[in-house]
Scaffold this active site. Structure first.
Site, PDB file in Angstrom:
ATOM      1  N   LYS A  23       0.835  -1.206   0.000  1.00  0.00           N
ATOM      2  CA  LYS A  23       0.000   0.000   0.000  1.00  0.00           C
ATOM      3  C   LYS A  23       0.866   1.251   0.000  1.00  0.00           C
ATOM      4  O   LYS A  23       1.992   1.210   0.506  1.00  0.00           O
ATOM      5  CB  LYS A  23      -0.856   0.033   1.278  1.00  0.00           C
ATOM      6  CG  LYS A  23      -1.994  -0.947   1.297  1.00  0.00           C
ATOM      7  CD  LYS A  23      -2.792  -0.811   2.585  1.00  0.00           C
ATOM      8  CE  LYS A  23      -3.953  -1.781   2.630  1.00  0.00           C
ATOM      9  NZ  LYS A  23      -4.964  -1.574   1.600  1.00  0.00           N
ATOM     10  N   ARG A  34     -10.429 -11.307   2.012  1.00  0.00           N
ATOM     11  CA  ARG A  34     -11.291 -12.344   1.428  1.00  0.00           C
ATOM     12  C   ARG A  34     -10.613 -13.711   1.472  1.00  0.00           C
ATOM     13  O   ARG A  34     -11.263 -14.735   1.568  1.00  0.00           O
ATOM     14  CB  ARG A  34     -11.694 -11.922   0.001  1.00  0.00           C
ATOM     15  CG  ARG A  34     -10.546 -11.700  -0.929  1.00  0.00           C
ATOM     16  CD  ARG A  34     -10.926 -10.883  -2.170  1.00  0.00           C
ATOM     17  NE  ARG A  34     -10.966  -9.432  -1.912  1.00  0.00           N
ATOM     18  CZ  ARG A  34     -11.267  -8.530  -2.832  1.00  0.00           C
ATOM     19  NH1 ARG A  34     -11.580  -8.910  -4.058  1.00  0.00           N
ATOM     20  NH2 ARG A  34     -11.280  -7.246  -2.520  1.00  0.00           N
TER      21      ARG A  34
HETATM   22  N1  BES Z   1      -8.072  -3.646   4.368  1.00  0.00           N
HETATM   23  C1  BES Z   1      -8.293  -3.239   3.032  1.00  0.00           C
HETATM   24  C2  BES Z   1      -9.600  -2.477   2.848  1.00  0.00           C
HETATM   25  C3  BES Z   1      -9.726  -1.147   3.523  1.00  0.00           C
HETATM   26  C4  BES Z   1      -9.423   0.003   2.843  1.00  0.00           C
HETATM   27  C5  BES Z   1     -10.202  -1.055   4.815  1.00  0.00           C
HETATM   28  C6  BES Z   1      -9.573   1.222   3.454  1.00  0.00           C
HETATM   29  C7  BES Z   1     -10.357   0.159   5.431  1.00  0.00           C
HETATM   30  C8  BES Z   1     -10.057   1.301   4.746  1.00  0.00           C
HETATM   31  C9  BES Z   1      -8.325  -4.447   2.094  1.00  0.00           C
HETATM   32  O1  BES Z   1      -7.571  -5.526   2.480  1.00  0.00           O
HETATM   33  C10 BES Z   1      -7.777  -3.975   0.795  1.00  0.00           C
HETATM   34  O2  BES Z   1      -6.659  -3.576   0.767  1.00  0.00           O
HETATM   35  N2  BES Z   1      -8.580  -4.017  -0.252  1.00  0.00           N
HETATM   36  C11 BES Z   1      -8.183  -3.566  -1.515  1.00  0.00           C
HETATM   37  C12 BES Z   1      -8.757  -4.491  -2.553  1.00  0.00           C
HETATM   38  C13 BES Z   1      -8.218  -4.259  -3.937  1.00  0.00           C
HETATM   39  C14 BES Z   1      -6.775  -4.694  -4.021  1.00  0.00           C
HETATM   40  C15 BES Z   1      -9.066  -5.050  -4.922  1.00  0.00           C
HETATM   41  C16 BES Z   1      -8.732  -2.147  -1.716  1.00  0.00           C
HETATM   42  O3  BES Z   1      -9.838  -1.872  -1.271  1.00  0.00           O
HETATM   43  O4  BES Z   1      -8.030  -1.338  -2.297  1.00  0.00           O
HETATM   44 ZN    ZN Z   2      -5.536  -5.377   1.850  1.00  0.00          ZN
END
Ligand code: BES
Ligand code: ZN
Ligand code: ZN
Length: 510
Positions: A284, A359
């Site tokens: 990230k 997931r």
């Molecule tokens: N933990 C994150 C989702 C999240 C984002 C929670 C912001 C709280 C605040 C999750 O694991 C994630 O990173 N999801 C990705 C999915 C994407 C790679 C398809 C996302 O939402 O960017």
């Molecule tokens: Zn994630």
């Protein structure tokens, strides 16, 4: 270390208004003064019309949350009266009660007062029930008084928290006591969830969370099984383990089992427990990454919900399952984009983005849940940024193909004001998650097609068992940024009140 929020002493007292002895007495007043006339007249006989004076001068209007403090100069035993506006009588509901009490509590504690009494309000409204009013009062007070101060080195004294609270009324004491008890259980469970969620990842590791769950379970007589990596491997949770292998911090699977009686319906609650989400190899960006310490808010909500369910002695078999691990690109063997892993269900997954890890850990729990032959499975997870884009912080995303279940969950969301908004979960979303070289893929690589929150839900749906199922995405609601009337900044504890209310309603209809 105290866990479970800042515990407040709570009492119920039968007394007449003018005889209440208190450092501070909170009294709710409606916007239309006529609706509160009996209270105002009673107090004003002793205070030389000082409430009426404030109202006539326009200093106090009774709008929602407006506060006016009256010093009583020993004319009655209560040293101060805190008038709190209730708004219009016809609009009064439990949420307004929670809100105004949250506001009043913060006002009182900012002046250093440590104990306060509250005159029961709202009975003029015939559609409100005394038990639930008392519950709302206590929820507003305990939730509003919450502070995450464990890592502050100041003395407790300087932290300013209300330590003792009494609900007073001249009648209906048994009903009030019942409501106070429920309110206390639910709010303290929510604060327990907030504590677990606020704790940073270097402290709230999977081991720490498992320990806290175990302590809670032992205290309440719930069965708590904690499985380590070897056992998780034996359980064939290859998808969960693929994430866990990127971290040196041992992963855990907690299974809490509350079963007060034989032959009860079984409900399984599953919570995402990523104790920190770096994104893994698909790392990230650094801005705001600290928020990912809360990527276990779903797991914390499940643990908190089980605490409340057990303390409320709910006649229901409730199981909480929380897979816990970090998502980080280190460890022994982090997943690489493109890797293919095998889930517990036997379906293979092409992992195209290691940041879509929630997931991956949830699906093995969804498959494992089938072993308990549940009627219903709810999963709760900080799953997608896309859900936050769609709904902001105002509602959690709800995904299910069961219209009745959706309706019941939405109702519980309205009642607790932990609102849910249903988003689609169609075959189209499921199809998008099919892979060319494995059974499914964990993201749709064509991000232009959007619908990230629905796609994530559809991915989960590929792995569910023979039960009714709903998925709740709390990515936007788990963290409170601004601070609300009874939700301070930080972890909101979302999910506990919602799930408990839903289960309460659900029991009534079986
Ligand atoms: N933990 C994150 C989702 C999240 C984002 C929670 C912001 C709280 C605040 C999750 O694991 C994630 O990173 N999801 C990705 C999915 C994407 C790679 C398809 C996302 O939402 O960017
Ligand atoms: Zn994630
Ligand atoms: Zn995540």
């Amino acid at each position: 270390m105290v866990i479970g929020g800042n515990l407040m002493k709570i009492e119920v007292e039968k007394n007449s208004l003018l005889n209440v002895d208190a450092e501070s007495l909170i009294i709710g007043i409606y916007e239309n003064i006529e609706d509160s006339k009996h209270l105002i007249d009673e107090i004003d006989t002793k205070l030389d019309g000082s409430i009426k004076e404030r109202i006539e001068l326009g200093d106090f209007k009774g709008t929602i949350g407006q506060i006016s403090t009256i010093y009583t100069h020993n004319k009655i035993p209560a040293k101060r009266i805190l008038l709190i506006g209730l708004g219009k009588k016809e609009d009064l509901d439990y949420e307004t009660i929670r809100r105004v009490i949250g506001i009043a509590i913060k006002k009182i504690r900012s002046s250093g007062v440590k104990n306060s009494k509250i005159w029961l309000m709202g009975l003029e409204k015939t559609d409100l029930k005394v038990e639930e009013i008392a519950q709302a009062i206590i929820e507003g007070a305990i939730l509003g008084n919450y502070k995450f101060y464990r890592h502050k080195t100041e003395k407790l004294d300087e932290i300013k928290l209300i330590e003792e609270l009494t609900v007073v009324y001249n009648d209906l004491i048994d009903e009030i006591k019942n409501g106070v008890r429920s309110g206390r259980i639910i709010a303290e469970a929510t604060n327990f969830t907030r504590d677990l969620t606020n704790e940073p990842a270097n402290i709230a590791t999977p081991i720490y969370i498992a320990e806290q769950a175990k302590i809670m379970a032992i205290e309440l007589g719930i069965t708590c099984n904690i499985y380590g990596e070897k056992e998780i491997e034996e359980m064939k949770m290859g998808s969960f383990l693929s994430v866990a292998r990127g971290s040196n911090e041992p992963c855990k699977l907690i299974v809490l089992d509350y079963n007060p009686n034989k032959n009860l319906d079984t409900v399984v609650l599953i919570g995402k427990g990523i104790t920190f989400d770096t994104g893994g190899i698909s790392i990230k960006p650094s801005t705001g990454m600290w928020e990912m310490k809360q990527d276990m808010a779903g797991a914390a909500a499940v643990i908190g919900a089980l605490k409340a369910v057990a303390q409320l002695n709910m006649p229901l078999h409730v199981i909480g399952i929380t897979p816990l691990t970090e998502n980080t690109p280190g460890g022994r063997n982090p997943i690489f984009p493109g890797d293919i892993v095998e889930s517990r269900k036997g379906k293979t997954i092409e992992i195209l983005n290691t940041d879509a890890e929630g997931r991956l850990i949830l699906i093995d729990a969804l498959d494992y849940a089938n072993e308990f032959k549940p009627k219903l499975v709810l999963d709760i997870a900080t799953l997608t940024g896309a859900c936050t884009v769609a709904l902001g912080t105002h509602a959690s995303g709800l995904f299910t193909i069961d219209d009745d279940l959706a309706e019941q969950l939405i109702k519980a969301g309205e009642e607790t004001q932990e609102r849910l908004w249903r988003l689609p979960l169609w075959k189209d979303h499921e199809n998008v998650m099919e892979s060319k070289i494995a059974d499914v893929r964990n993201i749709n690589p064509n991000s232009k097609e959007g619908a990230g929150a629905s796609n994530a839900a559809a991915f989960l749906k590929h792995f569910i068992g023979d039960y009714k199922w709903a998925h709740i995405d709390i990515a936007g609601t788990d963290l409170e940024y601004k601070g609300k009337d009874y939700t301070p900044t930080g972890a909101s504890g979302v999910g506990v009140r919602l799930i408990v209310q839903f289960l309460k309603n659900w029991i009534k209809q079986i």
